[in-house]
Design an enzyme around this catalytic site. Structure first.
Site, PDB file in Angstrom:
ATOM      1  N   HIS A  14     -10.937  -6.799 -10.463  1.00  0.00           N
ATOM      2  CA  HIS A  14      -9.849  -5.840 -10.556  1.00  0.00           C
ATOM      3  C   HIS A  14     -10.469  -4.436 -10.650  1.00  0.00           C
ATOM      4  O   HIS A  14     -10.389  -3.761 -11.669  1.00  0.00           O
ATOM      5  CB  HIS A  14      -9.061  -6.184 -11.831  1.00  0.00           C
ATOM      6  N   THR A  15     -11.087  -4.018  -9.566  1.00  0.00           N
ATOM      7  CA  THR A  15     -11.746  -2.706  -9.578  1.00  0.00           C
ATOM      8  C   THR A  15     -10.696  -1.612  -9.409  1.00  0.00           C
ATOM      9  O   THR A  15      -9.627  -1.847  -8.831  1.00  0.00           O
ATOM     10  CB  THR A  15     -12.782  -2.607  -8.448  1.00  0.00           C
ATOM     11  N   ARG A  16     -10.983  -0.439  -9.917  1.00  0.00           N
ATOM     12  CA  ARG A  16     -10.067   0.688  -9.800  1.00  0.00           C
ATOM     13  C   ARG A  16     -10.828   1.870  -9.219  1.00  0.00           C
ATOM     14  O   ARG A  16     -11.885   2.224  -9.733  1.00  0.00           O
ATOM     15  CB  ARG A  16      -9.540   1.082 -11.192  1.00  0.00           C
ATOM     16  N   ASP A  69       4.656   1.304   1.302  1.00  0.00           N
ATOM     17  CA  ASP A  69       5.712   1.891   0.497  1.00  0.00           C
ATOM     18  C   ASP A  69       6.089   3.199   1.195  1.00  0.00           C
ATOM     19  O   ASP A  69       5.590   4.267   0.865  1.00  0.00           O
ATOM     20  CB  ASP A  69       5.208   2.136  -0.925  1.00  0.00           C
ATOM     21  N   THR A  91       0.847  -1.197   0.000  1.00  0.00           N
ATOM     22  CA  THR A  91       0.000   0.000   0.000  1.00  0.00           C
ATOM     23  C   THR A  91       0.880   1.244   0.000  1.00  0.00           C
ATOM     24  O   THR A  91       2.023   1.198   0.451  1.00  0.00           O
ATOM     25  CB  THR A  91      -0.960  -0.001   1.217  1.00  0.00           C
ATOM     26  N   TYR A  92       0.359   2.329  -0.557  1.00  0.00           N
ATOM     27  CA  TYR A  92       1.123   3.581  -0.582  1.00  0.00           C
ATOM     28  C   TYR A  92       0.181   4.734  -0.278  1.00  0.00           C
ATOM     29  O   TYR A  92      -1.042   4.642  -0.479  1.00  0.00           O
ATOM     30  CB  TYR A  92       1.840   3.772  -1.924  1.00  0.00           C
ATOM     31  N   ASP A 122      -3.970  -6.816  -3.627  1.00  0.00           N
ATOM     32  CA  ASP A 122      -3.807  -5.360  -3.696  1.00  0.00           C
ATOM     33  C   ASP A 122      -4.969  -4.680  -2.982  1.00  0.00           C
ATOM     34  O   ASP A 122      -6.042  -5.268  -2.822  1.00  0.00           O
ATOM     35  CB  ASP A 122      -3.724  -4.909  -5.156  1.00  0.00           C
ATOM     36  N   GLU A 126       4.021 -11.468 -12.497  1.00  0.00           N
ATOM     37  CA  GLU A 126       3.471 -12.679 -11.896  1.00  0.00           C
ATOM     38  C   GLU A 126       4.286 -13.892 -12.336  1.00  0.00           C
ATOM     39  O   GLU A 126       4.623 -14.763 -11.538  1.00  0.00           O
ATOM     40  CB  GLU A 126       1.993 -12.853 -12.284  1.00  0.00           C
ATOM     41  N   ARG A 146       4.228  -1.982  -9.819  1.00  0.00           N
ATOM     42  CA  ARG A 146       4.060  -1.390  -8.482  1.00  0.00           C
ATOM     43  C   ARG A 146       4.141  -2.457  -7.418  1.00  0.00           C
ATOM     44  O   ARG A 146       3.741  -3.590  -7.631  1.00  0.00           O
ATOM     45  CB  ARG A 146       2.638  -0.800  -8.411  1.00  0.00           C
ATOM     46  N   ASP A 149      -6.912  -2.257  -3.784  1.00  0.00           N
ATOM     47  CA  ASP A 149      -8.052  -1.650  -4.490  1.00  0.00           C
ATOM     48  C   ASP A 149      -9.000  -2.659  -5.128  1.00  0.00           C
ATOM     49  O   ASP A 149     -10.085  -2.293  -5.575  1.00  0.00           O
ATOM     50  CB  ASP A 149      -7.565  -0.634  -5.541  1.00  0.00           C
TER      51      ASP A 149
END
Ligand SMILES: *[C@@H]1O[C@H](CO)[C@@H](O)[C@H](O)[C@H]1NC(C)=O
EC number: 2.4.1.135
Length: 324
Positions: free
Chosen positions: A297-299, A102, A72-73, A183, A270, A145, A185
């Protein structure tokens, strides 16, 4: 008195035998009673039968631990994303969250959030080296990332050390578990975690809304992975999204060199880990032979801060003491 009574009784009995218009409702009532009797005896029979043994969920201690690794950042939506993810993870028994910032060290926002989450967690932090950092104006996909952060979590799992909060000791040798890279998100169904829990090597499933498709994922025939449904660079060794696989902890520990390669070409991150671990044909399909999508994979849209900037210029910005 006796005679009069008998006579009266006889008269009454005779009257009862007579057909009268009160009979149909009586019959209906008798029928209803009979039905009720029947129902009662059925229920009594049910009661006498031993109750079916309820499907006992296994004791949490008997379950392999799911280690969820989340890089996470800091950004405007960071807390919102982490609250959402932490509350999803709260629904999953026997889970250990490895949250890797991060950053040079732990930030109060993330430390506070972890402490309040009620989850078993390990807090790690490592700053992405400058050379790997996304430059101003570069599109998000040019550099992978979260590479340093995921590798930091792998280091902790293998040897411990360096945790800045939460559980400091790595899993003892022989711990049964599975490692998943989640991730902050994406959107996760709680069902996904039960699909991955009993992974023997590397398990896989489809991911929704990724790669410009409705979903991407392994193609399965007769219970084995025979290919991948993807539109982009299908010749990658593992055309899988980060959210589309999990690795058994013993396998990761047995392959100390397996880690993510920050210099891997786009879309090969990956593969850079998985090619150390498994042959594509040995991938274990989950989620009903990869026919169910349980992760998306939502943004999250970047919030616009035009008004905030305007108010700040006038010295009237939102109170910085309030954490968002
Ligand atoms: C997956 O496919 C195999 C082989 O066709 C079948 O035996 C198995 O029951 C399937 N599993 C699920 C969960 O649908």
């Amino acid at each position: 008195y006796f005679l009069v009574s008998i006579a009266g009784l006889l008269y009454a009995l005779v009257q009862l035998g007579q057909p009268c218009d009160c009979l149909p409702p009586l019959r209906a009532a008798a029928e209803q009673l009979r039905q009720k009797d029947l129902r009662i005896s059925q229920l009594q029979a049910d009661l006498r039968r031993p109750p079916p043994v309820p499907a006992q969920p296994p004791e949490p201690e008997a379950l392999p631990t799911i280690y969820v690794v989340t890089p996470t950042y800091a950004r405007l939506v960071q807390k919102a994303e982490l609250v959402r993810l932490s509350q999803t993870l709260s629904l999953v028994p026997r889970l250990h969250w490895l949250l890797v910032e991060d950053a040079e060290g732990p930030t109060p926002l993330v430390s506070g959030l972890l402490a309040a989450s009620g989850l078993l967690f390990t807090h790690l932090a490592v700053l992405t080296p400058k050379a790997q950092r996304l430059r101003e104006g570069e599109p998000g996909w040019v550099r992978p990332r979260g590479v340093e952060q995921r590798n930091r979590a792998l280091d902790w799992l293998r040897s411990g050390g360096g945790a800045v909060g939460g559980e400091k000791n790595p899993p003892p040798a022989g711990t049964r578990g599975v490692v998943y890279f989640a991730d902050d998100d994406n959107t996760y169904s709680r069902e996904l975690f039960e699909e991955m829990r009993w992974t023997r090597g590397v398990s896989v499933w489809p991911v929704g809304l990724v790669g410009g498709l409705r979903f991407e994922g392994p193609r399965v025939q007769d219970g084995r992975v025979v290919g991948f449904h993807t539109a982009w660079e299908p010749n990658r060794p593992f055309p899988l999204d980060m959210a589309g696989f999990a690795v058994a902890l013993p396998l990761l520990l047995a392959k100390p060199n397996a880690q993510f390669d920050a210099t891997a070409p786009r879309g090969h991150l990956e593969s850079s880990l998985l090619s150390h671990l498994v042959d594509p044909k040995d991938l274990e399909p989950r989620a009903a032979n990869c026919t169910r999508v349980l992760v998306w994979h939502t943004r999250t849209e970047k919030p616009k801060m035009k008004q905030e900037e305007q108010l700040q210029r006038q010295g009237r910005g939102s109170d910085p003491a309030v954490e968002v």
